[in-house]
Design a protein around this motif. Structure first.
Motif, PDB file in Angstrom:
ATOM      1  N   GLU A 187      49.618  10.826   6.427  1.00 43.90           N
ATOM      2  CA  GLU A 187      49.121  12.103   6.941  1.00 43.90           C
ATOM      3  C   GLU A 187      49.467  13.261   6.016  1.00 43.90           C
ATOM      4  O   GLU A 187      50.456  13.213   5.275  1.00 43.90           O
ATOM      5  N   ASN A 332      48.523  13.375  16.859  1.00 43.80           N
ATOM      6  CA  ASN A 332      47.455  14.346  16.612  1.00 43.80           C
ATOM      7  C   ASN A 332      47.177  14.483  15.129  1.00 43.80           C
ATOM      8  O   ASN A 332      46.022  14.558  14.703  1.00 43.80           O
ATOM      9  N   SER A 333      48.235  14.498  14.322  1.00 48.91           N
ATOM     10  CA  SER A 333      48.071  14.677  12.887  1.00 48.91           C
ATOM     11  C   SER A 333      47.349  13.494  12.269  1.00 48.91           C
ATOM     12  O   SER A 333      46.368  13.661  11.543  1.00 48.91           O
ATOM     13  N   THR A 336      43.665  13.380  13.727  1.00 53.41           N
ATOM     14  CA  THR A 336      42.763  14.431  13.247  1.00 53.41           C
ATOM     15  C   THR A 336      42.503  14.309  11.753  1.00 53.41           C
ATOM     16  O   THR A 336      41.386  14.551  11.301  1.00 53.41           O
ATOM     17  N   ASP A 337      43.516  13.910  10.977  1.00 53.32           N
ATOM     18  CA  ASP A 337      43.313  13.725   9.530  1.00 53.32           C
ATOM     19  C   ASP A 337      42.242  12.669   9.276  1.00 53.32           C
ATOM     20  O   ASP A 337      41.339  12.861   8.460  1.00 53.32           O
ATOM     21  N   LEU A 339      39.888  11.323  11.485  1.00 52.67           N
ATOM     22  CA  LEU A 339      38.563  11.613  12.038  1.00 52.67           C
ATOM     23  C   LEU A 339      37.924  12.832  11.388  1.00 52.67           C
ATOM     24  O   LEU A 339      36.692  12.920  11.299  1.00 52.67           O
ATOM     25  N   ASP A 340      38.720  13.753  10.893  1.00 53.77           N
ATOM     26  CA  ASP A 340      38.178  14.896  10.148  1.00 53.77           C
ATOM     27  C   ASP A 340      37.561  14.412   8.833  1.00 53.77           C
ATOM     28  O   ASP A 340      36.479  14.854   8.431  1.00 53.77           O
ATOM     29  N   THR A 341      38.245  13.494   8.166  1.00 55.05           N
ATOM     30  CA  THR A 341      37.718  12.917   6.920  1.00 55.05           C
ATOM     31  C   THR A 341      36.369  12.241   7.152  1.00 55.05           C
ATOM     32  O   THR A 341      35.472  12.302   6.301  1.00 55.05           O
ATOM     33  N   GLY A 343      34.276  13.024   9.629  1.00 55.94           N
ATOM     34  CA  GLY A 343      33.337  13.900  10.340  1.00 55.94           C
ATOM     35  C   GLY A 343      33.195  13.543  11.810  1.00 55.94           C
ATOM     36  O   GLY A 343      32.131  13.719  12.406  1.00 55.94           O
ATOM     37  N   LYS A 345      35.586  14.564  14.391  1.00 51.34           N
ATOM     38  CA  LYS A 345      36.558  15.289  15.216  1.00 51.34           C
ATOM     39  C   LYS A 345      36.038  15.556  16.625  1.00 51.34           C
ATOM     40  O   LYS A 345      36.807  15.805  17.544  1.00 51.34           O
ATOM     41  N   ASN A 346      34.713  15.492  16.783  1.00 50.81           N
ATOM     42  CA  ASN A 346      34.133  15.690  18.122  1.00 50.81           C
ATOM     43  C   ASN A 346      34.425  14.517  19.050  1.00 50.81           C
ATOM     44  O   ASN A 346      34.126  14.555  20.248  1.00 50.81           O
TER      45      ASN A 346
END
Length: 390
Positions: A187, A332-333, A336-337, A339-341, A343, A345-346
């Motif tokens: 992370e 969370n970290s 989110t890291d 799923l953000d990568t 796309g 995060k939704n």
């Protein structure tokens, strides 16, 4: 053939957690494919009375003492009510370890035993998982920072720090990290913390479970004894079980689906949550994979539940743990890291009650996800290849 010793949060009789065991298997298999002998060090750390007392004091200072007492109480009650399930679960995990993991012949309980008795390897890799979480106590952390290793390459793969490193621990971390040849973490938060303690280059890599393909996971997937004859939602409710089931039952009713979940079920739970059909708690890692890949949808409050939803291309939602839980921020970290990568995060929910209104059919473009994962997978594999070939 050169030997690689892996140190992670798994031992012969240590940590019956699906994610922990499967990530250990994944790293072992990935390194094997690179033509190295692999062995997982059977490290089963024992907590001293002083460490237990320190943890209690820490919980009191953090205002989490009541939560800790409630968790321990609920576990004790659960173990009495579900003793049979616990025995079956332990046997399944034992079988998986004996068939799939290359564990050292000897079990080690502390740093001294490793210093005096462990045979030397060419490379030592620590990771993945929360191996550098300071909540373990400084004596265990020293082992996971390879205090017992001399004259061999030291590497971390996807190590996770999880919590803020206390000031009085930082010198130990810093001193031992200086001896590492290569460092990678899972992370961004971990990278930022470790970067303050060493001038070494730190890379972010994928959790090792994502280094194996769907087909490779299918090969160790195994049907449970009683195969469901109905369509179901797979719920890995490691945390926030009641909130998740409460939010999900209305959705399940609308779709005519049953729920198969992780937490052991009793008569009260089945009456309260009418669409809860069964629990996979008594099964091992191979059956866990089968249940997940054959589900209609997945809801999980586990990081690795999210990972395997991606690998098996299941429509999913990931529920964050309550922030009062010791691993909440870490989850969370890492969630989110990742799923953000990708796309996605939704697909993260902070409020499980919204499971009643979410749109599972808002389809994920798995082609794009595979493209992004393959880019990250190549980076992660290159890290391992380059560090082991150096």
């Amino acid at each position: 053939m050169k030997k690689v010793s892996i140190l992670t949060l798994v031992g012969r009789n240590f940590n019956n957690n699906y994610g922990a065991v499967l990530q250990a298997y994944a790293l072992q298999e990935t390194i094997k494919k690179l033509n190295y002998n692999t062995e997982i060090i059977d490290f089963n750390p024992k907590a001293s009375k002083n460490e237990i007392l320190k943890k209690i004091c820490q919980r009191i200072n953090e205002g989490n003492f009541l939560n800790m007492v409630l968790r321990i109480s609920s576990k004790n009650i659960s173990s009495k009510l579900h003793k049979k399930q616990e025995i079956l679960r332990n046997k399944k995990f034992e079988t998986f370890r004996s068939e799939q993991l290359y564990l050292s012949k000897k079990t080690y309980n502390n740093e001294e035993e490793l210093i005096n008795n462990y045979e030397t390897s060419d490379y030592y890799i620590v990771g993945s998982d929360q191996v550098w979480n300071p909540i373990a106590g400084i004596e265990k952390i020293k082992v996971y920072l390879f205090s017992f290793v001399t004259n061999s390459k030291k590497i971390s793969y996807a190590a996770s720090v999880s919590k803020k490193i206390p000031e009085n621990y930082k010198k130990t971390y810093s001193d031992l990290l200086k001896d590492f040849d290569y460092i990678s973490v899972r992370e961004m938060d971990g990278k930022e913390q470790i970067k303050q303690l060493t001038d070494k280059n730190i890379e972010i890599v994928l959790d090792p479970t994502l280094l194996l393909s769907k087909n490779e996971w299918n090969r160790i997937s195994k049907e449970p004894k009683n195969i469901p004859t109905y369509k179901y939602i797979f719920v890995y409710d490691l945390y926030r079980s009641n909130e998740i089931l409460s939010g999900l039952c209305k959705f399940a009713k609308k779709r005519g689906l049953k729920i198969i979940n992780y937490t052991p079920n009793n008569i009260y739970k089945k009456i309260k949550y009418t669409h809860v059909s069964d629990s996979f708690y008594e099964y091992g890692p191979s059956e866990f994979l089968w249940y997940l890949k054959n589900s209609e949808y997945v809801v999980t409050s586990s990081f690795h539940g999210t990972v395997f939803s991606l690998l098996f291309e299941k429509e999913f939602y990931a529920v964050t743990p309550d922030t009062g839980y010791k691993g909440g921020n870490a989850f969370n970290s890492r969630l989110t890291d990742l799923l953000d990568t990708l796309g996605l995060k939704n697909r993260i929910l902070d409020d499980p009650s919204k499971l009643n209104i979410v749109n599972f059919e808002k389809g994920i473009d798995w082609g794009k996800i595979d493209e992004k994962l393959n880019v990250e997978k190549e980076k992660s594999l290159n890290f391992l290849k380059n560090t082991l070939n150096s």
